[in-house]
Design a protein around this motif. Structure first.
Motif, PDB file in Angstrom:
ATOM      1  N   LEU A 160      50.028  34.195  40.894  1.00 55.14           N
ATOM      2  CA  LEU A 160      50.841  34.823  41.938  1.00 55.14           C
ATOM      3  C   LEU A 160      50.245  36.164  42.358  1.00 55.14           C
ATOM      4  O   LEU A 160      50.161  36.481  43.543  1.00 55.14           O
ATOM      5  CB  LEU A 160      52.265  35.046  41.427  1.00 55.14           C
ATOM      6  N   MET A 161      49.815  36.953  41.361  1.00 55.78           N
ATOM      7  CA  MET A 161      49.292  38.276  41.680  1.00 55.78           C
ATOM      8  C   MET A 161      48.048  38.172  42.544  1.00 55.78           C
ATOM      9  O   MET A 161      47.891  38.901  43.526  1.00 55.78           O
ATOM     10  CB  MET A 161      48.985  39.043  40.389  1.00 55.78           C
ATOM     11  N   GLY A 194      45.635  39.503  47.037  1.00 51.65           N
ATOM     12  CA  GLY A 194      44.419  39.114  47.750  1.00 51.65           C
ATOM     13  C   GLY A 194      44.651  39.076  49.250  1.00 51.65           C
ATOM     14  O   GLY A 194      43.788  39.452  50.038  1.00 51.65           O
ATOM     15  N   TYR A 195      45.839  38.620  49.645  1.00 46.98           N
ATOM     16  CA  TYR A 195      46.129  38.577  51.081  1.00 46.98           C
ATOM     17  C   TYR A 195      46.682  39.903  51.596  1.00 46.98           C
ATOM     18  O   TYR A 195      46.430  40.285  52.725  1.00 46.98           O
ATOM     19  CB  TYR A 195      47.132  37.467  51.390  1.00 46.98           C
ATOM     20  N   ALA A 196      47.465  40.575  50.752  1.00 46.35           N
ATOM     21  CA  ALA A 196      48.196  41.732  51.266  1.00 46.35           C
ATOM     22  C   ALA A 196      47.327  42.982  51.352  1.00 46.35           C
ATOM     23  O   ALA A 196      47.533  43.812  52.226  1.00 46.35           O
ATOM     24  CB  ALA A 196      49.416  42.016  50.398  1.00 46.35           C
ATOM     25  N   LEU A 197      46.368  43.124  50.449  1.00 46.53           N
ATOM     26  CA  LEU A 197      45.558  44.337  50.465  1.00 46.53           C
ATOM     27  C   LEU A 197      44.564  44.259  51.606  1.00 46.53           C
ATOM     28  O   LEU A 197      43.725  43.374  51.647  1.00 46.53           O
ATOM     29  CB  LEU A 197      44.804  44.494  49.146  1.00 46.53           C
ATOM     30  N   ASN A 198      44.685  45.167  52.513  1.00 47.91           N
ATOM     31  CA  ASN A 198      43.828  45.117  53.681  1.00 47.91           C
ATOM     32  C   ASN A 198      43.768  46.508  54.273  1.00 47.91           C
ATOM     33  O   ASN A 198      44.781  47.052  54.678  1.00 47.91           O
ATOM     34  CB  ASN A 198      44.432  44.127  54.680  1.00 47.91           C
ATOM     35  N   VAL A 247      39.372  40.866  46.270  1.00 41.48           N
ATOM     36  CA  VAL A 247      39.573  39.854  45.230  1.00 41.48           C
ATOM     37  C   VAL A 247      38.853  40.210  43.914  1.00 41.48           C
ATOM     38  O   VAL A 247      39.459  40.141  42.850  1.00 41.48           O
ATOM     39  CB  VAL A 247      39.219  38.440  45.746  1.00 41.48           C
ATOM     40  N   PRO A 248      37.572  40.644  43.960  1.00 42.20           N
ATOM     41  CA  PRO A 248      36.962  41.056  42.680  1.00 42.20           C
ATOM     42  C   PRO A 248      37.753  42.167  42.002  1.00 42.20           C
ATOM     43  O   PRO A 248      37.917  42.160  40.772  1.00 42.20           O
ATOM     44  CB  PRO A 248      35.576  41.562  43.097  1.00 42.20           C
ATOM     45  N   GLY A 249      38.282  43.097  42.776  1.00 39.13           N
ATOM     46  CA  GLY A 249      39.072  44.180  42.209  1.00 39.13           C
ATOM     47  C   GLY A 249      40.350  43.673  41.565  1.00 39.13           C
ATOM     48  O   GLY A 249      40.699  44.066  40.454  1.00 39.13           O
ATOM     49  N   VAL A 250      41.046  42.779  42.266  1.00 38.34           N
ATOM     50  CA  VAL A 250      42.290  42.251  41.720  1.00 38.34           C
ATOM     51  C   VAL A 250      42.003  41.452  40.446  1.00 38.34           C
ATOM     52  O   VAL A 250      42.733  41.551  39.459  1.00 38.34           O
ATOM     53  CB  VAL A 250      43.018  41.384  42.778  1.00 38.34           C
ATOM     54  N   MET A 251      40.887  40.697  40.447  1.00 40.12           N
ATOM     55  CA  MET A 251      40.505  39.953  39.238  1.00 40.12           C
ATOM     56  C   MET A 251      40.321  40.909  38.067  1.00 40.12           C
ATOM     57  O   MET A 251      40.835  40.688  36.968  1.00 40.12           O
ATOM     58  CB  MET A 251      39.193  39.199  39.465  1.00 40.12           C
ATOM     59  N   GLY A 252      39.568  41.983  38.320  1.00 43.61           N
ATOM     60  CA  GLY A 252      39.296  42.955  37.262  1.00 43.61           C
ATOM     61  C   GLY A 252      40.570  43.567  36.724  1.00 43.61           C
ATOM     62  O   GLY A 252      40.742  43.721  35.511  1.00 43.61           O
ATOM     63  N   MET A 253      41.488  43.881  37.620  1.00 45.07           N
ATOM     64  CA  MET A 253      42.736  44.511  37.195  1.00 45.07           C
ATOM     65  C   MET A 253      43.594  43.535  36.375  1.00 45.07           C
ATOM     66  O   MET A 253      44.093  43.876  35.305  1.00 45.07           O
ATOM     67  CB  MET A 253      43.521  44.975  38.427  1.00 45.07           C
ATOM     68  N   ILE A 254      43.758  42.308  36.890  1.00 47.94           N
ATOM     69  CA  ILE A 254      44.633  41.343  36.221  1.00 47.94           C
ATOM     70  C   ILE A 254      44.130  41.059  34.810  1.00 47.94           C
ATOM     71  O   ILE A 254      44.887  41.111  33.837  1.00 47.94           O
ATOM     72  CB  ILE A 254      44.697  40.025  37.034  1.00 47.94           C
ATOM     73  N   ILE A 255      42.825  40.769  34.690  1.00 47.31           N
ATOM     74  CA  ILE A 255      42.296  40.396  33.376  1.00 47.31           C
ATOM     75  C   ILE A 255      42.470  41.543  32.396  1.00 47.31           C
ATOM     76  O   ILE A 255      42.988  41.365  31.295  1.00 47.31           O
ATOM     77  CB  ILE A 255      40.808  39.991  33.493  1.00 47.31           C
ATOM     78  N   VAL A 278      40.869  32.628  28.966  1.00 43.01           N
ATOM     79  CA  VAL A 278      39.884  31.743  29.590  1.00 43.01           C
ATOM     80  C   VAL A 278      40.585  30.795  30.561  1.00 43.01           C
ATOM     81  O   VAL A 278      40.102  30.550  31.674  1.00 43.01           O
ATOM     82  CB  VAL A 278      39.082  30.976  28.520  1.00 43.01           C
ATOM     83  N   VAL A 279      41.748  30.283  30.142  1.00 37.49           N
ATOM     84  CA  VAL A 279      42.525  29.442  31.058  1.00 37.49           C
ATOM     85  C   VAL A 279      42.856  30.233  32.322  1.00 37.49           C
ATOM     86  O   VAL A 279      42.680  29.745  33.446  1.00 37.49           O
ATOM     87  CB  VAL A 279      43.830  28.951  30.377  1.00 37.49           C
ATOM     88  N   ASN A 280      43.296  31.479  32.142  1.00 40.87           N
ATOM     89  CA  ASN A 280      43.607  32.317  33.301  1.00 40.87           C
ATOM     90  C   ASN A 280      42.386  32.541  34.179  1.00 40.87           C
ATOM     91  O   ASN A 280      42.472  32.499  35.399  1.00 40.87           O
ATOM     92  CB  ASN A 280      44.144  33.674  32.848  1.00 40.87           C
ATOM     93  N   LEU A 281      41.250  32.780  33.538  1.00 38.49           N
ATOM     94  CA  LEU A 281      40.019  33.013  34.296  1.00 38.49           C
ATOM     95  C   LEU A 281      39.714  31.819  35.176  1.00 38.49           C
ATOM     96  O   LEU A 281      39.374  31.956  36.357  1.00 38.49           O
ATOM     97  CB  LEU A 281      38.866  33.278  33.323  1.00 38.49           C
ATOM     98  N   ILE A 282      39.858  30.608  34.590  1.00 36.30           N
ATOM     99  CA  ILE A 282      39.534  29.408  35.360  1.00 36.30           C
ATOM    100  C   ILE A 282      40.480  29.272  36.553  1.00 36.30           C
ATOM    101  O   ILE A 282      40.037  29.026  37.679  1.00 36.30           O
ATOM    102  CB  ILE A 282      39.588  28.164  34.452  1.00 36.30           C
ATOM    103  N   THR A 283      41.795  29.479  36.333  1.00 36.30           N
ATOM    104  CA  THR A 283      42.712  29.356  37.475  1.00 36.30           C
ATOM    105  C   THR A 283      42.418  30.432  38.519  1.00 36.30           C
ATOM    106  O   THR A 283      42.437  30.155  39.712  1.00 36.30           O
ATOM    107  CB  THR A 283      44.184  29.460  37.046  1.00 36.30           C
ATOM    108  N   ILE A 284      42.104  31.645  38.050  1.00 36.73           N
ATOM    109  CA  ILE A 284      41.818  32.726  38.999  1.00 36.73           C
ATOM    110  C   ILE A 284      40.612  32.372  39.864  1.00 36.73           C
ATOM    111  O   ILE A 284      40.636  32.524  41.083  1.00 36.73           O
ATOM    112  CB  ILE A 284      41.563  34.044  38.239  1.00 36.73           C
ATOM    113  N   LEU A 285      39.554  31.854  39.221  1.00 33.83           N
ATOM    114  CA  LEU A 285      38.355  31.522  39.987  1.00 33.83           C
ATOM    115  C   LEU A 285      38.623  30.377  40.950  1.00 33.83           C
ATOM    116  O   LEU A 285      38.199  30.412  42.111  1.00 33.83           O
ATOM    117  CB  LEU A 285      37.200  31.166  39.051  1.00 33.83           C
TER     118      LEU A 285
END
Lengths: 371, 383
Positions: B46-47, B52-56, B190-198, B245-252
């Motif tokens: 969800l995050m 990913g869409y809202a940050l602009n 998106v790379p930023g959000v990935m880094g933050m979430i993980i 790792v499961v989260n990483l796969i869904t995120i990617l």
């Protein structure tokens, strides 16, 4: 007056946790004194690599003009596009300007010369704005040259249209003005969201909540007694924030301080209510933490603290409509920076009151005295 | 394991069996709390989609008010030109200049365009026609961008009006936007959000789970077992590593198939990088749990204490090169910063692994330092 004792109990519990009581004072102070300095979207000091294949007086003048502008730093003069691209890959430069070998010849004989601008657009705004700045300098240079070569044509193309720009409330476009209120809202949200969310559930884990449940205290007074300490905490945090903003950034609300306190009191009530709802539904502290984390972080990103709500897709704007942060932030910016009066603020006030009533009613209703 | 001498001084094989038993126990802990597990698996998805869409930061649909005392051909044409543009939405026409202050104070509009009187006449008959672009400076990025766009549009109108044909001595820039030609904001965020979430989720999970055992007193029971403390603690991290790792796969999967952010470079190295980053994040959680004694403190540090610096200092939203030197140094010690740089290189720019050696080395040393310090901090003896 059983509520008085209940509130006293909450304060005692709060004060007994040494970590918590220090955290509430130190956290806002440290965060507000450091973080606004980091938050800056400004596109400036772009690193530009120039490949001058022409080496004529015209191309050199262009390069000098760019170097003199306040937007660009020249980072070396690579010999080939490939080398320049390597610099971009390693983030050593942001843009490349390539001047073709026939630049002077094209400009004088063909009357039309091309130059190539390549910008790193991973950050689309930076790439786009950077190339717009560079194109602007090129256009100025172009006008200069035209004036030298063709003095008569220029005078006829001048008209009496004057465009002037004026930036209200923040003439120097200082980012701190925008960020300080946003970070204040963020701090109050986090403290008044996280702490209540942990409150009831930690009593559940400790088992003390059952002792409360067997007393004749009503659900309403129980929730009220849990809300009031956070209300006080919210005021403390806000006051620390005012102090830091004034001391470190010279920012003092243009509007009335009382207006901000009024709005903060409604906002804190609303958001602590939301925290208590989470606490009611969660079975363990861990669940409460993840839920409130998700709620807080979503509201922070969707309420226009960092990126304007207007830029979001429509569904994102609907989400921001149900975020109390959006209204409180709006009020903070309006009162702090513009000195808007109470009349401008009726809509957000009504919105925040609605949130406070809905969330707290929900908190009372969702509290179960018996399992 | 009925051989008692084996219990006091475990062999390598014995150690392994113990270790796996501990890991199994941790998995039981996690699977037992269905609600937490559901949150942990769904929340990152969800995050990523929301942010990913809202940050602009690209400015569009800014509300504009116009004060036009002239109401003539030229002013109408300019307003029309502003309106057809994506950047502006005409909010309303103002009736008097006094209203300018009011629309700003109520926060209705981002910019007011004020025309001078007798605009068209002055423009054509050599007088001074003036346009004032008044922008709300409380949002500097928007103010700067929209006034730049608006003056470009007005200048273009002027050129049209003059009907100057081919202008001699023209320099034409050809602009090429590298890596992201259509300027999709998601490529940047998106790379930023990935880094933050993980980082946040890994640090929260580990620190809270260990702090809970400390609080309940069960940590002591684990530590009196014949297994080395190192393995006791590592066994707590293993299940969270799998979950991440499961989260990483869904995120990617979501960033590629939903957000449309491609993996331009090597998928293999992206995974290697992310696994290393997950390890660093879990180690950060270990460090936090080694210094706190209660779940509450672990949560406040891992959720609140990390959230603000990661959002603001990692370069996820705000470019690090704009920060003062002292803050740049602070941002250097945030693991997310290096992960985000490296992900942008591999995922967006499509560079080879050779370009991210620095980032891999930094994340690697962070992992070693974090694990060493947190093991040293753990009080392995009973008090």
């Amino acid at each position: 007056m059983v509520i008085k004792y209940l509130i006293e109990k909450e304060f005692k519990q709060f004060g007994r946790n040494p970590f918590l009581s220090k955290f509430v004072f130190i956290f806002p102070f440290v965060m507000l004194s450091i973080l606004p300095l980091a938050a800056n979207f400004e596109v400036k000091d772009l690193n530009l690599a120039v490949i001058d294949n022409n080496h004529s007086s015209y191309s050199q003048r262009l390069v000098q003009k760019i170097a003199a502008s306040r937007y660009f730093h020249l980072t070396g003069v690579p010999s080939s596009y490939r080398q320049a691209l390597k610099n971009i890959e390693q983030d050593q430069s942001d843009m490349i300007l390539e001047i073709p070998p026939s630049f002077e010849q094209d400009l004088i004989r063909e009357k039309n010369a091309r130059v190539m601008i390549s910008a790193n657009a991973v950050n689309g705004m930076k790439g786009g704005l950077g190339s717009a700045y560079l194109a602007g300098i090129l256009a100025e240079y172009n006008a200069e040259i035209r004036q030298e070569l063709l003095p008569s044509a220029v005078s006829s193309s001048q008209t009496g249209l004057e465009v002037s720009k004026l930036f209200r409330f923040n003439p120097l476009l200082d980012y701190k003005f925008m960020m300080v209120p946003a970070i204040m809202v963020m701090l109050i949200t986090m403290i008044c969201g996280f702490l209540p969310a942990f409150n009831i559930v930690s009593e559940k884990e400790a088992g003390t909540i059952e002792q409360m449940n067997v007393t004749p205290v009503s659900k309403f007074s129980l929730i009220l007694s849990k809300l009031i300490p956070y209300w006080v905490v919210g005021f403390v945090v806000l006051t620390i924030c005012f102090g830091v903003a004034w001391l470190f950034y010279g920012l003092w609300p243009k509007g009335s301080l009382l207006t901000i306190y009024l709005f903060a009191s409604v906002f804190v009530l609303a958001f602590s209510g939301l925290g208590l709802i989470v606490s009611n539904y969660a079975k363990t502290l861990q669940q409460a933490m993840f839920m409130v984390f998700f709620i807080v972080i979503t509201f922070i990103f969707m309420s226009g603290l960092y990126t304007p709500v207007d830029n979001m897709p429509q569904w994102g704007q609907y989400i921001s409509d149900i975020s109390p942060l959006k209204y409180f932030l709006r009020v903070m910016r309006l009162v702090y920076l513009k000195g808007s009066s109470t009349a401008d603020l009726i809509k957000p006030f009504l919105a925040l009151c609605t949130f406070a009533v809905v969330f707290n009613t929900w908190a009372v209703l969702s509290y179960r005295k018996s399992q | 394991m009925n051989d008692f001498s084996n219990m006091t001084k475990p062999t390598a094989k014995g150690n392994w069996i113990f270790f796996m038993a501990f890991v199994r126990k941790e998995f039981h802990h996690i699977f037992r709390d269905k609600m937490s597990m559901l949150i942990l698996l769904v929340m990152p998805i969800l995050m990523l989609i929301l942010f990913g869409y809202a940050l602009n930061t690209e400015v569009k649909n800014s509300k504009v008010a116009v004060y036009d005392p002239s109401q003539d051909e030229a002013t109408r044409a300019i307003v029309e030109k502003l309106q057809v543009n994506d950047y502006f939405v005409l909010h309303r026409m103002l009736k008097s200049p006094d209203e300018v202050d009011r629309v700003f104070k109520s926060g209705e509009v981002a910019m007011v365009v004020v025309f001078s009187e007798h605009f068209y006449e002055s423009l054509v008959h050599g007088g001074k026609a003036q346009i004032q672009l008044i922008a709300d400076g409380t949002d500097p990025n928007t103010a700067n961008t929209i006034t730049t766009y608006a003056s470009t549009i007005i200048n273009n109108y002027q050129q049209e009006l003059l009907k100057t044909g081919a202008i001699p001595y023209q320099i034409t820039p050809e602009v090429k936007l590298l890596y992201n030609p259509s300027m999709v904001a998601a490529y940047n965020f998106v790379p930023g959000v990935m880094g933050m979430i993980i980082l946040l989720i890994c640090a929260m999970m580990t620190s809270v789970s260990i702090a809970r055992e400390k609080e309940n007193g069960t940590m002591e029971i684990l530590l009196v077992s014949p297994m080395k403390p190192l393995y006791v603690i590592l066994s707590k991290a293993v299940p969270y590593f799998f979950l991440s790792v499961v989260n990483l796969i869904t995120i990617l999967l979501i960033s590629v198939f939903v957000m449309g952010v491609p993996v331009a470079g090597s998928f293999f190295w992206l995974i290697v990088l992310s696994l290393l980053y997950i390890f660093v994040s879990l180690a950060l959680g270990l460090l936090i749990s080694s210094v706190v004694n209660s779940q509450m403190a672990a949560m406040l540090i891992s959720a609140m204490g990390l959230m603000m610096p990661v959002m603001l200092l990692s370069g996820m939203l705000f470019p690090t090169e704009n920060m003062p030197v002292a803050l740049q140094a602070l941002s250097d010690i945030i693991p997310a910063r290096w992960y985000i740089i490296a992900v942008k290189k591999i995922m967006i720019k499509g560079l080879s692994v050779g370009s991210i050696l620095t980032e891999l080395a930094i994340l690697g040393s962070m992992a070693i330092v974090l694990v060493t310090v947190s093991l040293r901090n753990f009080k392995i003896r009973l008090e």
